[in-house]
Design a protein around this motif. Structure first.
Motif, PDB file in Angstrom:
ATOM      1  N   PRO A 146      23.121  37.783  49.237  1.00  0.00           N
ATOM      2  CA  PRO A 146      21.782  37.397  48.616  1.00  0.00           C
ATOM      3  C   PRO A 146      21.601  37.962  47.648  1.00  0.00           C
ATOM      4  CG  PRO A 146      22.078  38.132  50.927  1.00  0.00           C
ATOM      5  CD  PRO A 146      23.498  37.577  50.192  1.00  0.00           C
ATOM      6  N   ASP A 147      21.188  39.067  47.260  1.00  0.00           N
ATOM      7  CA  ASP A 147      21.066  39.684  46.664  1.00  0.00           C
ATOM      8  C   ASP A 147      21.355  39.337  45.313  1.00  0.00           C
ATOM      9  OD1 ASP A 147      19.904  42.197  48.287  1.00  0.00           O
ATOM     10  OD2 ASP A 147      21.455  42.902  48.420  1.00  0.00           O
ATOM     11  N   SER A 207      28.366  21.939  57.718  1.00  0.00           N
ATOM     12  CA  SER A 207      27.915  20.439  57.881  1.00  0.00           C
ATOM     13  C   SER A 207      26.824  20.527  56.461  1.00  0.00           C
ATOM     14  CB  SER A 207      26.391  20.158  59.143  1.00  0.00           C
ATOM     15  OG  SER A 207      25.442  21.358  59.231  1.00  0.00           O
ATOM     16  N   LEU A 208      26.615  19.050  56.504  1.00  0.00           N
ATOM     17  CA  LEU A 208      25.758  19.149  55.140  1.00  0.00           C
ATOM     18  C   LEU A 208      24.164  19.621  55.017  1.00  0.00           C
ATOM     19  CD1 LEU A 208      26.462  17.363  52.173  1.00  0.00           C
ATOM     20  CD2 LEU A 208      25.358  15.656  53.414  1.00  0.00           C
ATOM     21  N   GLN A 209      23.809  20.265  53.773  1.00  0.00           N
ATOM     22  CA  GLN A 209      22.414  20.507  53.669  1.00  0.00           C
ATOM     23  C   GLN A 209      22.151  20.942  52.386  1.00  0.00           C
ATOM     24  OE1 GLN A 209      21.877  24.964  55.545  1.00  0.00           O
ATOM     25  NE2 GLN A 209      23.929  24.980  56.348  1.00  0.00           N
ATOM     26  N   ASN A 221      35.226  21.936  43.205  1.00  0.00           N
ATOM     27  CA  ASN A 221      37.338  21.736  44.846  1.00  0.00           C
ATOM     28  C   ASN A 221      37.255  22.979  45.848  1.00  0.00           C
ATOM     29  OD1 ASN A 221      39.776  21.668  45.816  1.00  0.00           O
ATOM     30  ND2 ASN A 221      39.999  19.800  44.360  1.00  0.00           N
ATOM     31  N   ASN A 222      36.632  23.345  45.896  1.00  0.00           N
ATOM     32  CA  ASN A 222      36.638  24.919  46.690  1.00  0.00           C
ATOM     33  C   ASN A 222      36.277  24.971  48.287  1.00  0.00           C
ATOM     34  OD1 ASN A 222      35.805  26.995  48.128  1.00  0.00           O
ATOM     35  ND2 ASN A 222      34.421  28.068  45.420  1.00  0.00           N
ATOM     36  N   PRO A 223      36.958  25.404  48.525  1.00  0.00           N
ATOM     37  CA  PRO A 223      37.269  25.196  50.394  1.00  0.00           C
ATOM     38  C   PRO A 223      35.725  26.258  50.953  1.00  0.00           C
ATOM     39  CG  PRO A 223      39.161  26.574  49.401  1.00  0.00           C
ATOM     40  CD  PRO A 223      38.488  26.084  48.365  1.00  0.00           C
ATOM     41  N   ARG A 224      35.836  27.128  50.217  1.00  0.00           N
ATOM     42  CA  ARG A 224      34.948  27.653  51.087  1.00  0.00           C
ATOM     43  C   ARG A 224      33.577  27.093  51.090  1.00  0.00           C
ATOM     44  NH1 ARG A 224      34.447  33.940  49.868  1.00  0.00           N
ATOM     45  NH2 ARG A 224      32.928  33.660  51.875  1.00  0.00           N
ATOM     46  N   LEU A 225      33.006  26.217  48.982  1.00  0.00           N
ATOM     47  CA  LEU A 225      31.692  26.199  49.709  1.00  0.00           C
ATOM     48  C   LEU A 225      31.676  24.333  48.395  1.00  0.00           C
ATOM     49  CD1 LEU A 225      28.632  25.872  48.834  1.00  0.00           C
ATOM     50  CD2 LEU A 225      29.442  27.342  46.531  1.00  0.00           C
ATOM     51  N   LYS A 240      21.660  30.973  51.901  1.00  0.00           N
ATOM     52  CA  LYS A 240      21.796  32.344  51.924  1.00  0.00           C
ATOM     53  C   LYS A 240      22.367  32.462  53.534  1.00  0.00           C
ATOM     54  CE  LYS A 240      18.216  34.381  49.083  1.00  0.00           C
ATOM     55  NZ  LYS A 240      17.541  35.033  48.775  1.00  0.00           N
ATOM     56  N   GLN A 241      21.792  31.620  54.278  1.00  0.00           N
ATOM     57  CA  GLN A 241      21.699  31.775  55.816  1.00  0.00           C
ATOM     58  C   GLN A 241      23.148  30.770  56.112  1.00  0.00           C
ATOM     59  OE1 GLN A 241      19.666  32.003  58.642  1.00  0.00           O
ATOM     60  NE2 GLN A 241      18.376  32.562  56.709  1.00  0.00           N
ATOM     61  N   ALA A 242      23.570  30.183  55.064  1.00  0.00           N
ATOM     62  CA  ALA A 242      24.881  29.782  55.574  1.00  0.00           C
ATOM     63  C   ALA A 242      26.246  30.819  55.540  1.00  0.00           C
ATOM     64  CB  ALA A 242      25.707  28.725  54.598  1.00  0.00           C
ATOM     65  N   PHE A 243      25.609  31.722  54.212  1.00  0.00           N
ATOM     66  CA  PHE A 243      26.662  33.074  53.728  1.00  0.00           C
ATOM     67  C   PHE A 243      26.133  34.094  54.489  1.00  0.00           C
ATOM     68  CE2 PHE A 243      28.173  28.792  51.657  1.00  0.00           C
ATOM     69  CZ  PHE A 243      29.117  29.330  51.368  1.00  0.00           C
TER      70      PHE A 243
END
Length: 188
Positions: free
Chosen positions: A158-159, A138-140, A105-109, A148-151
């Motif tokens: 990424p690191d 969207s769902l991935q 239950n996290n609004p960011r992820l 990494k691409q979404a954020f």
């Protein structure tokens, strides 16, 4: 003899369908949007005057859900519903004609899992495929590359992913001290 076999086959088919329908779990309420889910605000829930009956139409998929509530029959398009909750507390998000179990239950992820249909030869163990959605994205598939691409705007994520997770399956590592998934913790 052929007729007996076809009648037996028909009976077995009807029994399997009825067992599948009875095996479906009871829905206790609906989350109309993400904010309702984050705040745990269910709609169409049982109260002193009425017990709702919610039909998802999973065997023969339809684009809507039927709700019998306080004497009314309500049709809601599936795209108007964020998620639904079962009597055992599990929450599933509806996307298209599929349901994905919400894991956090996290609004960011938001993290999800979906059971992969398997043949009996593969064994009794359930297999799942994992997904995520970022904020209102969207769902991935849950892979290090997709996260990494979404954020991409996150300075250190990424690191940190490269350093902490060697395989995509490790992205679902749960941090029992912080009571959240490690991936969620990295986004803080």
């Amino acid at each position: 003899m052929k007729r007996l076999k076809s009648i037996t086959g028909l009976i077995l088919l009807l029994m399997s369908i009825s067992m599948n329908v009875s095996a479906q779990k009871k829905i206790t309420g609906i989350y109309r949007n993400m904010n309702d889910y984050l705040c745990n605000q269910l709609t169409y829930v049982r109260d002193s005057s009425s017990t709702p009956v919610i039909k998802l139409y999973t065997l023969a998929p339809k684009s809507y859900v039927t709700i019998q509530y306080k004497g009314n029959h309500i049709h809601l398009n599936k795209n108007e519903i964020f998620a639904y909750q079962l009597s055992n507390g599990e929450v599933y998000r509806i996307i298209g004609n599929h349901s994905y179990q919400l894991l956090n239950n996290n609004p960011r992820l938001l993290l999800y899992k979906r059971k992969i249909p398997a043949s009996p030869k593969e064994g009794p163990e359930d297999q799942f495929k994992y997904y995520f959605s970022a904020a209102s994205g969207s769902l991935q598939s849950l892979t290090a590359w997709n996260v990494k691409q979404a954020f991409a705007d996150h300075a250190t994520l990424p690191d940190q992913i490269d350093a902490l997770f060697k395989r995509d399956a490790e992205l679902l590592t749960y941090d029992s001290f912080h009571k959240m998934y490690k991936l969620e913790w990295l986004l803080k």
